[in-house]
Structure formats: C-alpha cells, structure tokens
Scaffold this active site. Structure first.
Site, PDB file in Angstrom:
ATOM      1  N   CYS A   2       0.975  -1.190  -0.056  1.00  0.00           N
ATOM      2  CA  CYS A   2       0.420   0.109  -0.092  1.00  0.00           C
ATOM      3  C   CYS A   2       1.402   1.164  -0.111  1.00  0.00           C
ATOM      4  O   CYS A   2       2.484   0.903  -0.114  1.00  0.00           O
ATOM      5  CB  CYS A   2      -0.644  -0.027   1.304  1.00  0.00           C
ATOM      6  N   LEU A  53      -3.786  -1.293  -2.326  1.00  0.00           N
ATOM      7  CA  LEU A  53      -2.986  -2.360  -3.332  1.00  0.00           C
ATOM      8  C   LEU A  53      -3.449  -3.620  -2.418  1.00  0.00           C
ATOM      9  O   LEU A  53      -2.817  -4.917  -1.341  1.00  0.00           O
ATOM     10  CB  LEU A  53      -1.835  -2.602  -3.392  1.00  0.00           C
ATOM     11  N   ILE A  56      -3.555  -9.872   0.319  1.00  0.00           N
ATOM     12  CA  ILE A  56      -3.978 -11.183   1.254  1.00  0.00           C
ATOM     13  C   ILE A  56      -5.516 -10.601   2.102  1.00  0.00           C
ATOM     14  O   ILE A  56      -5.269  -9.451   2.113  1.00  0.00           O
ATOM     15  CB  ILE A  56      -3.407 -10.712   1.937  1.00  0.00           C
ATOM     16  N   ASN A  78       1.928  -0.241   5.046  1.00  0.00           N
ATOM     17  CA  ASN A  78       2.289  -1.026   4.014  1.00  0.00           C
ATOM     18  C   ASN A  78       3.617  -2.760   3.681  1.00  0.00           C
ATOM     19  O   ASN A  78       4.666  -2.231   4.800  1.00  0.00           O
ATOM     20  CB  ASN A  78       3.425   0.416   3.467  1.00  0.00           C
ATOM     21  N   GLU A  80       4.158  -6.804   3.423  1.00  0.00           N
ATOM     22  CA  GLU A  80       3.861  -7.833   3.916  1.00  0.00           C
ATOM     23  C   GLU A  80       3.954  -8.952   5.075  1.00  0.00           C
ATOM     24  O   GLU A  80       5.648  -8.811   4.554  1.00  0.00           O
ATOM     25  CB  GLU A  80       3.980  -8.939   2.568  1.00  0.00           C
ATOM     26  N   ASP A 103      -2.875  -9.541   7.282  1.00  0.00           N
ATOM     27  CA  ASP A 103      -1.255  -9.262   8.410  1.00  0.00           C
ATOM     28  C   ASP A 103      -1.420  -7.963   8.957  1.00  0.00           C
ATOM     29  O   ASP A 103      -0.931  -8.184   9.983  1.00  0.00           O
ATOM     30  CB  ASP A 103      -0.402  -9.916   7.437  1.00  0.00           C
ATOM     31  N   GLY A 372      14.903 -11.712  -7.865  1.00  0.00           N
ATOM     32  CA  GLY A 372      16.650 -11.780  -7.411  1.00  0.00           C
ATOM     33  C   GLY A 372      17.389 -10.780  -7.008  1.00  0.00           C
ATOM     34  O   GLY A 372      18.270 -10.639  -6.850  1.00  0.00           O
TER      35      GLY A 372
END
Length: 646
Positions: A2, A53, A56, A78, A80, A103, A372
């Site tokens: 977010c 956004l 989850i 903001n 995860e 979460d 990566g």
C-alpha cells in the site's frame, strides 16, 4: 502492499473536516501505490491514511487504517508479513479475536500485546505507522533491510509521515528547500543516503529502526526516540565453517523456504526474469516448490550490449514458464518527467528505467512479482568485491611496493588507462590504509572528491572540506578487511537507499508488489556468518551461490559475464537526449543555481557527445538533479507539478 500517510498534532487544534481534508490530500499523491481502496481515520489528534493494494484477504474487512481488537491501537501499513498466520495463532492463544484474514490486523493486535517486540517476530517487508491511544504515542517502523520506504517531517504543529515525500509536501505550508548537504551525497553515490533527503526538514527513517513520537502536553514535542531493533550479524561473531557441500545444501533449503513464504497471496503472482543468476535462481526455485506454471517477465533493448532476453528465454524454456518478453525503445525524453515525479528526489540509477518498464508490463498480468534482488550483497556478486579481495591481498605487501605498483600503472597508455580505469586502481593502491572508505571510492563514487573540487560551483564549494564518503567509515570500522567493509557498507547504504528504493518506486508506480526472497532476513543472517573466502572461493564472485545453483541452472547462465540491469543511457546522451542535456544543464536556471561550474559541465558534455570520454553516469546524475529542481523546488506548488496520467 500500500501507500501510507498521516500525522500527529502537537495538540488538538484542527476541526475534524480540516483534518480529513488534509489526509485525503496526502492520500491523493500516493494512490498509484494502492488503487484498490483509499481511506482515512482520525481521533482529532492523530490522522492515518491508506491507499490499499489488496493482496491478502481482498475483502473490505482487511481495509486500513485498521484497529486492534479493543480499538486502542490503530495502524496504517505498507508491506507483507509472510509469517502472519503463525503470529496470529499466538495471539489467538492469548484471547485475541480477528475480523479479517489479513496481516495488518495481526500487527495491530501484536503491538497491543507485545509492543515493540512484535517487530522481532515479523518476517517480511514493511513500513508502518501505529497510533497507540493508550500512551498517545505515534510509532513509525521500517523492515530490517529497508525494502519499504518511510519519510517523516517534524513541524511546529504536526509530525508528518508518508510512503513518499510528495505526501508530506501536500501538507499546507510545508517548505520545499533543497538540502545541499544531501545533494553533495547524491553526487557521490547517485542516490541520497538515509537518514537525509534532498529536502531540508524531511527525513528518511533508517532501515531496521522504529521511531517513537510523543507530544509534551504543552504544545511541543518530546525528543523523538529512534531505536534500532535489528542488526546484521558480523562474520567474526560465530562464523559458519562447514564443508562446501553442506553449505550448498543449506543455501538451497534457505532459498526454498524464502520463496515458499513469498508465494502467499490471494492474487496472481509472477516473477521478473532478467536472465541473470539471481532472478534465474528464484524462478527455478518457484518451479520446484510448487508455484504452478510461473509467469515471467523480461525487458530488452535493441542495443545488444544491454539485451539479456536470450538468457531469460533460456530459463523460461527450461522451466516451462508463461513468459512475456518485450524489447522496448523507450522515449527517453518522455519517461524522464515520470521518473522525476515518482522518485520525488534526485535519483540517478539508470536501471530505474528498465525496472519501470518491466513493472508496467508485469502489472498487466499479475499483482505480485518476485525478483532476484539481494543476491550480490548476500553472496558477494559485484565485480568490485573481487577488486577489494585482491586489494586485501596486495595490502600485505610493503607500502613501498604498493606505491611502486601504482606508479607503474601510471605509465600505461592513456587509452588503456581509461578503458581499464587504471586511475581508480592507482588511487585504491596508494590510498591510506586507515581511510578504507576513501579507497572504496574508486569503485563506487560517481563524483569523487577531487572531481567535485574541480567542478563545484559557488553554491556547493562550502561543502568541499567534508567528504560524503565519511558516511561509509563506520561500516569499515566494524570489519577487518576491505572486502568485508565494502560489503557491509553496501548492505546498509546502497541496498536500501538505491536498489530497494529503485524497485519500490518503479513497481508501485504501477500498483505492483515486488518480493525479494534473497533478502529474507533469516537467509541473510545465515549468509552473513559465512566467511568471504568461502562465499567467493578463489576470487570467483558469488562462487558458493553458483555452486549451489549448478544442479538447477545451465552453465551458460552461471558462467556468463555479469551485465547488470542497465540501459543505453550513454548512447541516448549522444543522440535523442543530446539537445535536452545541453539546454538543461547549461541553461539559465542551472547557471543561476551555481551548483556546478558551467565550463566543467560543458567539457563533460562535449567529450561525451564527441565520443572522446564516457561521462554518461555523471551527466545522467546532473540531468536528473536539474530536472528534480525544476519540478519540486522551482514549481509553485506540488499540486501544480507534473503528475503522470493514471
């Protein structure tokens, strides 16, 4: 994932409609980060805003700002937290009841239960603001590696915060003045290092820290408390020494766990695939741990020396990914204002351009993309680390021998000196052993101190007595070798303030969440305890990592020369950007600023455009700086500045 913003007032002084209007104005500047929902909350003293956004729990129950069970702790967040289900089970055992499956509510209740100790439990990426109504304190916190940004600015009446600087600039009356000390650092590093920003009075919260803000009850502020809650282990403290085979097996297991955690989502996932070792390893691991048919995205350029698409295609075919490949010929002139607007302060890492475009492409198909990032820092993958490795060896020679070698290099032909950067190697050889950060400058400084002395104009000359490289000195002081110091400095500066900032801004410009398995803090802690001679055995960059990936990746991928994620800025400056560069860097606005001497800038332009010298990194840094001044300092108001179409 977010965008967040908000403030706490020194004392209740604004009517609720005015507070909410200001929160909505702040949210409006960052809604590209969260297109799914926007909301604000206030109790008259604190105000929190969220542009969400949804990744989850897509339901409205998981919208933010969100409260703890009893309503005493409010959160806007903001990021995860990948292990939130485990933390939730612990909280449920304590009697907490949840309304959502997300979460964010776990963090709010976790703070209610444990206070700052909840940060130690969180495994993931985050920037958060917690308003604890019990203590009337605002807490700002950032994840361990600085993957998610958070800015703040104390004013007399309010403490402001936001995911992007532009959210703070939406506050009425906040000054927009250039911070020349930060500009000096930017010209050295191509980014502004924490905790400074390019704006006077606006700060960046450092990674792995939380900040506690509290009003003093008399219309002012108590001294904010800045607390470091995590630190990367040092190799000297409990170094891991096991067989190569054992370490390779552990590395694969750590990477599999990190990737598996980052597959948690209620939306479509994919991966960036450049064709380099790190992104290829992540895609290979996604395929192995059961991510289904992986969606992969690559960007290429017509110029062959910048195009890696054939290597990406090789990995896509090997693992049967659903591959999207785009060779772009970006309009360099058109994309520059977009980058300057989104980054909000001077930023000269030109790989922001391909990152911006690959994020745009990926967002058409997925909401989350793995990448990566972090492999070079975790496992010593940069060519400059090999240079530091050999320099450590040369330091065992008598000083007279090293000085003699430096003098011998000075006798090489001028063309060879430029091609092999022998001048920088000489500086590193002859550099004082007690100033390792100055020796590292030859590998990382875009405008070294001696070039600043030649090129700085009147406005910047007062900054010449100090060196921006002093910022790196503490990290070298914590280590015993140049290589270890360079690596530790990069992890604490270049990684959060350049690489993570680049990816966060470029991806969130399109409402795309990116996740970095190789920057999982558990994996990084493990890697940090492995001695450099094992990670880079025989002077081979990323030797341990490549050996661990050998069963999964083609030898052509593992053994090819590192390219980086670049773009042909050097050629653009000789072609389509040439008129703009001359007009912008030598125009009346730039001259009046007095940052650089016009004759110095003209020499850089003339030599580069004539093909006599390659100055593209310096010219790009100066161009992005001047465009930033024009958009963010010279313009009348942030609302009048350039804003890309949605």
């Amino acid at each position: 994932m977010c965008g967040i913003a908000g403030f706490v007032l020194a004392q209740p002084s604004l009517p609720r409609p005015e507070i909410e209007a200001r929160l909505w104005a702040m949210t409006g500047t960052i809604k590209h980060r969260g297109p799914d929902d926007q909301a604000v909350w206030t109790d008259g003293l604190a105000g929190l805003a969220q542009a969400r956004l949804a990744v989850i729990d897509l339901s409205a129950a998981a919208n933010q700002p969100i409260a703890s069970q009893d309503g005493s702790v409010w959160l806007t967040y903001n990021g995860e937290v990948y292990n939130f289900a485990e933390i939730r089970r612990d909280l449920e055992a304590l009697g907490y009841v949840f309304r959502s499956r997300g979460d964010a509510e776990v963090i709010a209740n976790g703070w209610h239960a444990w206070g700052p100790r909840v940060l130690d439990r969180m495994r993931g990426m985050f920037a958060l603001a917690l308003w604890d109504r019990r203590s009337r304190r605002l807490i700002l916190a950032r994840d361990r590696l600085g993957k998610k940004p958070l800015y703040y600015a104390p004013t007399d009446a309010a403490l402001l915060f936001g995911s992007e600087i532009k959210a703070l600039l939406a506050w009425p009356g906040i000054a927009r003045r250039a911070n020349l000390s930060a500009i000096d650092q930017y010209l050295t590093f191509q980014y502004v290092p924490s905790p400074e920003t390019a704006f006077e009075g606006i700060r960046r919260l450092p990674a792995a820290h939380y900040l506690v803000i509290e009003a003093d009850g008399e219309g002012g502020w108590r001294e904010p408390e800045l607390v470091r809650y995590w630190e990367l282990p040092r190799t000297s403290a409990g170094a891991i020494r096991r067989s190569a085979a054992e370490l390779q097996g552990e590395l694969v297991a750590h990477l599999e766990e990190a990737v598996r955690l980052r597959l948690i989502a209620d939306v479509r996932l994919g991966a960036f695939l450049s064709g380099g070792v790190d992104s290829s390893a992540v895609v290979a691991t996604m395929a192995r741990v059961g991510a289904g048919r992986v969606k992969t995205f690559s960007i290429g350029f017509p110029e062959k020396e910048y195009d890696e698409t054939r290597y990406a295609r090789m990995i896509a075919e090997r693992f049967g990914t659903e591959h999207e490949e785009f060779v772009v010929e970006p309009d360099a002139v058109a994309v520059l204002p977009k980058l300057v607007w989104h980054y909000g302060e001077p930023f000269a890492d030109s790989s922001a351009i391909p990152t911006y475009y690959v994020s745009q492409v990926a967002r058409r198909h997925v909401t989350v993309a793995l990448n990566g990032d972090g492999g070079d820092e975790a496992f010593l993958g940069y060519p400059r680390y090999r240079a530091m490795h050999y320099l450590d060896r040369l330091d065992s020679l008598p000083p007279a021998v090293r000085v003699g070698l430096a003098r011998a290099l000075a006798l090489a032909p001028a063309q060879l000196q430029r091609r092999l950067r022998l001048g920088q190697i000489r500086d590193m050889l002859a550099g004082a052993p007690d100033r390792p950060e100055q020796r590292y400058a030859g590998a990382i400084a875009f405008f070294p101190d001696r070039d600043k002395a030649e090129g700085y104009g009147e406005a910047m000359r007062p900054l010449l007595p100090r060196s921006a490289l002093d910022l790196l000195a503490p990290y070298f002081a914590q280590t015993e070798t140049l290589l270890a110091g360079a690596n530790r400095a990069d992890i604490h500066t270049y990684l959060p303030d350049d690489l993570m900032a680049k990816v966060d801004v470029a991806s969130m410009a399109h409402g795309l969440e990116t996740r970095s398995p190789l920057l999982d803090h558990v994996l990084l802690e493990w890697a940090a305890r492995i001695p450099a001679e094992i990670k880079m055995v025989g002077g081979r960059t990323k030797g341990l990592f490549k050996a661990a990936m050998a069963p999964y990746l083609p030898a052509e991928i593992l053994n090819r020369k590192k390219m980086g994620f670049g773009c042909p800025v050097d050629q653009w400056l000789r072609r389509e950007l040439k008129p703009m560069a001359y007009d912008t860097l030598l125009g009346p606005e730039a001259r009046a600023r007095g940052l650089m001497r016009p004759d110095y800038v003209r020499r850089l332009l003339d030599e580069h455009c004539a093909g006599r010298r390659n100055h593209h990194t310096r010219l790009w840094a100066l161009l992005m700086l001047e465009l930033w001044f024009r958009m963010w300092i010279d313009s009348a108001a942030v609302s009048k500045a350039y804003r890309p179409a949605a």
